[in-house]
Design a protein around this motif. Structure first.
Motif, mmCIF file in Angstrom:
data_model
loop_
_atom_site.group_PDB
_atom_site.id
_atom_site.type_symbol
_atom_site.label_atom_id
_atom_site.label_comp_id
_atom_site.label_asym_id
_atom_site.label_seq_id
_atom_site.Cartn_x
_atom_site.Cartn_y
_atom_site.Cartn_z
ATOM 1 N N ILE A 22 -0.729 13.355 -10.138
ATOM 2 C CA ILE A 22 -0.243 12.023 -9.231
ATOM 3 C C ILE A 22 -0.896 10.799 -9.454
ATOM 4 N N MET A 23 -2.329 11.307 -8.354
ATOM 5 C CA MET A 23 -3.439 10.448 -8.522
ATOM 6 C C MET A 23 -3.962 9.415 -9.670
ATOM 7 N N LYS A 24 -4.272 10.361 -10.539
ATOM 8 C CA LYS A 24 -4.320 9.606 -11.654
ATOM 9 C C LYS A 24 -3.976 9.074 -12.419
ATOM 10 N N GLU A 25 -2.067 9.266 -12.781
ATOM 11 C CA GLU A 25 -1.377 8.700 -12.853
ATOM 12 C C GLU A 25 -1.024 6.953 -12.337
ATOM 13 N N VAL A 26 -0.941 7.667 -11.121
ATOM 14 C CA VAL A 26 -0.548 6.505 -10.095
ATOM 15 C C VAL A 26 -1.986 5.332 -9.852
ATOM 16 N N ARG A 27 -3.298 6.095 -9.745
ATOM 17 C CA ARG A 27 -3.891 4.865 -9.933
ATOM 18 C C ARG A 27 -4.843 4.018 -11.142
ATOM 19 N N LYS A 28 -4.081 4.529 -12.381
ATOM 20 C CA LYS A 28 -4.561 3.596 -13.491
ATOM 21 C C LYS A 28 -3.511 2.808 -13.488
ATOM 22 N N ASN A 29 -1.755 2.973 -13.221
ATOM 23 C CA ASN A 29 -0.965 1.958 -13.281
ATOM 24 C C ASN A 29 0.048 1.618 -12.787
ATOM 25 N N VAL A 30 -0.691 1.501 -11.385
ATOM 26 C CA VAL A 30 0.032 1.126 -10.080
ATOM 27 C C VAL A 30 -0.897 0.419 -9.574
ATOM 28 N N ASP A 31 -1.313 -0.964 -9.516
ATOM 29 C CA ASP A 31 -2.324 -1.632 -8.869
ATOM 30 C C ASP A 31 -1.585 -2.518 -7.758
ATOM 31 N N ILE A 32 -1.713 -1.511 -6.480
ATOM 32 C CA ILE A 32 -2.156 -1.557 -5.059
ATOM 33 C C ILE A 32 -2.641 -0.540 -4.605
ATOM 34 N N PRO A 33 -3.186 -0.467 -3.000
ATOM 35 C CA PRO A 33 -4.085 0.494 -3.457
ATOM 36 C C PRO A 33 -3.290 1.826 -2.502
ATOM 37 N N MET A 34 -3.236 3.553 -2.700
ATOM 38 C CA MET A 34 -2.645 4.165 -2.536
ATOM 39 C C MET A 34 -3.976 5.316 -2.503
ATOM 40 N N ILE A 35 -3.702 5.945 -1.089
ATOM 41 C CA ILE A 35 -3.349 6.980 -0.514
ATOM 42 C C ILE A 35 -3.293 8.532 -0.993
ATOM 43 N N MET A 36 -3.746 9.621 -0.773
ATOM 44 C CA MET A 36 -4.182 10.976 -0.869
ATOM 45 C C MET A 36 -3.888 11.511 0.374
ATOM 46 N N ASP A 37 -2.910 12.244 1.589
ATOM 47 C CA ASP A 37 -3.755 12.617 2.587
ATOM 48 C C ASP A 37 -4.322 14.359 2.577
ATOM 49 N N THR A 38 -4.781 14.136 2.576
ATOM 50 C CA THR A 38 -5.262 16.010 2.926
ATOM 51 C C THR A 38 -5.684 16.951 3.830
ATOM 52 N N ALA A 39 -4.930 16.262 5.029
ATOM 53 C CA ALA A 39 -4.494 17.381 5.634
ATOM 54 C C ALA A 39 -3.716 18.479 5.217
ATOM 55 N N GLY A 40 -4.243 18.918 5.540
ATOM 56 C CA GLY A 40 -3.021 21.383 5.414
ATOM 57 C C GLY A 40 -3.626 21.106 3.996
ATOM 58 N N PHE A 41 -5.050 20.566 3.000
ATOM 59 C CA PHE A 41 -5.307 21.406 1.569
ATOM 60 C C PHE A 41 -6.012 22.391 2.392
ATOM 61 N N GLY A 42 -5.968 23.423 1.696
ATOM 62 C CA GLY A 42 -6.203 24.436 1.353
ATOM 63 C C GLY A 42 -6.130 25.965 2.810
ATOM 64 N N THR A 43 -5.243 25.579 3.285
ATOM 65 C CA THR A 43 -4.625 26.594 3.783
ATOM 66 C C THR A 43 -3.412 27.424 3.385
ATOM 67 N N ARG A 44 -2.770 28.853 4.269
ATOM 68 C CA ARG A 44 -1.700 28.591 4.308
ATOM 69 C C ARG A 44 -0.579 27.662 3.651
ATOM 70 N N ARG A 79 0.808 -0.999 0.194
ATOM 71 C CA ARG A 79 -0.123 -0.017 -0.279
ATOM 72 C C ARG A 79 0.994 1.231 -0.114
ATOM 73 N N ILE A 80 0.374 2.323 -0.548
ATOM 74 C CA ILE A 80 1.385 3.428 -1.084
ATOM 75 C C ILE A 80 0.300 4.835 -0.189
ATOM 76 N N ALA A 81 0.669 5.613 1.118
ATOM 77 C CA ALA A 81 0.154 6.915 1.757
ATOM 78 C C ALA A 81 1.188 8.246 0.687
ATOM 79 N N TYR A 82 0.333 8.811 0.631
ATOM 80 C CA TYR A 82 1.565 9.878 -0.295
ATOM 81 C C TYR A 82 1.120 11.584 1.416
ATOM 82 N N CYS A 83 1.960 11.661 1.267
ATOM 83 C CA CYS A 83 1.775 12.682 2.355
ATOM 84 C C CYS A 83 2.234 13.939 1.470
#
Length: 368
Positions: free
Chosen positions: A287-309, A253-257
Motif C-alpha cells: 500500500i505504501m509503495k503505491e500511494v507514495r508514488k501516485n498520491v501526492d499528499i503526505p501519508m503516514i502508516m501507523d506501526t502500532a502493534g506491528f510484530g505482535t500476536r 493528509r492520510i493516516a493509515y491504521c
C-alpha cells in the motif's frame, strides 16, 4: 449469514457489552487514570518535528453509545462511562500538558505538533464542551513553536462556526481535523465497520473545511487497513483506492491504521474463532509503495502493534526491521532503498495468501 444480519448482531451485542461495562465500573478508578500523554519524533507537514500526544477521558463516544460502535474499536471500554465536569476535564488536560512541558526544554524545540485524542469526537460538545475546547486551544496559542494542532471528529460534529472560533485562537497554526473515513467503499464502512458515515457526508464535510479561507484548516483521512470480512487481497486494493478517493475529495493528509485486534470487539470475536487475521506487514508495504508514488499528499502508516500476536505480522525474522523501515519512511515521506528491495522467506506465504485469498476459507490462518 448476510452482512445486514451480522450488522444487527453487532449493535445488539455491543450495546449489551456496553451496559455490562457500565455496571462493572460503578467502583471505577480515578478519572485521571484514564488520561495519558507522551511525546516523540514525528512527521509534520513540512518537516520532521516533535509531537505531543494527549488522551483525554470523556463520557464516551456518542456513536458507540447509540449504535454499539465500530467493529474494530474498543475505545469505549477505555472510557469512564460517566459524566465529567468541565472543571475536571480542564484539570486533567492541564496536568497532562504540564507533565509534557516539564519533560523537555519545550521552548527550544523548533517544530511541534499537538495531537488530541478522546473516546469519540473532540468537536462533540457533549464530550468536550466548548469552553474546555477553548481553554485547551488558548494554551497552544502561547507558543510560536507549535505549528500544528490536530483533533479528531465525526462529520456530524464539524461545523463552520465552531471551526472558525477554534482556529481564531491559534491563528498562525495549522488546525487539522482527522476524520475516520476508514475506506472509500461505503458498503464496507457501513456494514462491515459499522462507522455510520456516508461518502456524501464525508465529501460535504471536507468541502466545507476547504472553503474556509481565513485560517489554515485542513482535513485528514484515517484509513483502516483490513476491516473484517475482507480478504487480504481486497483489503489492499480498498486501502489503495481509498487514498485516491481521499485525495480527490480534498483531504490534505492520510493516516493509515493497520488493524490491531482490540479486546471486546467483533474483530476480536472473529479473530478468536480463526475467521480473521490482521494484515500482513507486506500488505502495508505494498500500500505504501503505491500511494507514495501516485498520491501526492503526505501519508503516514501507523506501526502500532506491528510484530505482535494481535497486530500486523510477517515473521520473527523481519517484523522488527520492517517496522523500523516504515517509521523511517513516515519521517522522510519516501520509500527507503532498503525497504524498496527488502525480501524475506515469508514473502512467499504472503504472495500465496493473495493469490488464493478469494478461494481459501476465511478460517484458514496463513501465518501459522
Amino acid at each position: 449469514m448476510q452482512v445486514q444480519v451480522i450488522n444487527k448482531q453487532i449493535r445488539e451485542n455491543s450495546l449489551e457489552n456496553l451496559k455490562n461495562k457500565m455496571q462493572k465500573k460503578k467502583e471505577k478508578k480515578p478519572l485521571q487514570a484514564y488520561a495519558a500523554s507522551w511525546a516523540g519524533e514525528d512527521r509534520l507537514y513540512d518537516c520532521v518535528g516533535y509531537t505531543i500526544f494527549i488522551v483525554l477521558p470523556t463520557s464516551g463516544c456518542q456513536w458507540a453509545v447509540q449504535s454499539g460502535g465500530c467493529t474494530m474499536c474498543s475505545y469505549i471500554a477505555d472510557s469512564p462511562l460517566c459524566d465529567i465536569t468541565d472543571e475536571q476535564l480542564i484539570e486533567i488536560f492541564d496536568n497532562e500538558w504540564n507533565k509534557q512541558l516539564d519533560k523537555c526544554d519545550f521552548e527550544n524545540i523548533e517544530n511541534v505538533a499537538i495531537k488530541l485524542f478522546v473516546s469519540g469526537s473532540f468537536l462533540n460538545t457533549n464530550e468536550i464542551p466548548r469552553n474546555v475546547q477553548e481553554h485547551i486551544f488558548n494554551n497552544f496559542n502561547k507558543y510560536d513553536n507549535i505549528k500544528e494542532v490536530i483533533v479528531e471528529s465525526k462529520p456530524e460534529f464539524i461545523d463552520e462556526d465552531s471551526l472558525k472560533q477554534l482556529a481564531s485562537l491559534i491563528p498562525n497554526k495549522i488546525f487539522e481535523i482527522g476524520i475516520g473515513l476508514e475506506t472509500s467503499n461505503e458498503d464496507t464502512r457501513l456494514n462491515k465497520i459499522n462507522k455510520g458515515i456516508t461518502n456524501q457526508s464525508f465529501e460535504n464535510c471536507v468541502k466545507m473545511i476547504n472553503s474556509i479561507q481565513e485560517y489554515d484548516i485542513r482535513a485528514k483521512a484515517y484509513l483502516l487497513v483490513k476491516p473484517i470480512l475482507l480478504s487480504e487481497k481486497d483489503a489492499i486494493q480498498e486501502s489503495i483506492d481509498s487514498a485516491y478517493y481521499a485525495k480527490e475529495v480534498g483531504v490534505k493528509r492520510i493516516a493509515y491504521c493497520p488493524a490491531t485486534v482490540h479486546t471486546g470487539t467483533l474483530m476480536e470475536s472473529l479473530f478468536k474463532k480463526g475467521s480473521y487475521n490482521p494484515p500482513w506487514i507486506w500488505s502495508t508495504i505494498k500500500i505504501m509503495k503505491e500511494v507514495r508514488k501516485n498520491v501526492d499528499i503526505p501519508m503516514i502508516m501507523d506501526t502500532a502493534g506491528f510484530g505482535t500476536r494481535r497486530g500486523p505480522f510477517n515473521c520473527k525474522k523481519c517484523n522488527s526491521k520492517l517496522k523500523n523501515l516504515i517509521i523511517e519512511s513516515n519521517l522522510k515521506q519516501e520509500i527507503p532503498e532498503e525497504l524498496e528491495n527488502f525480501t524475506c522467506e515469508c514473502m512467499s506465504k504472503w504472495q500465496a495468501d493473495l493469490e488464493f485469498s478469494d478461494l481459501l476459507s476465511s478460517t484458514t490462518n496463513p501465518k501459522t
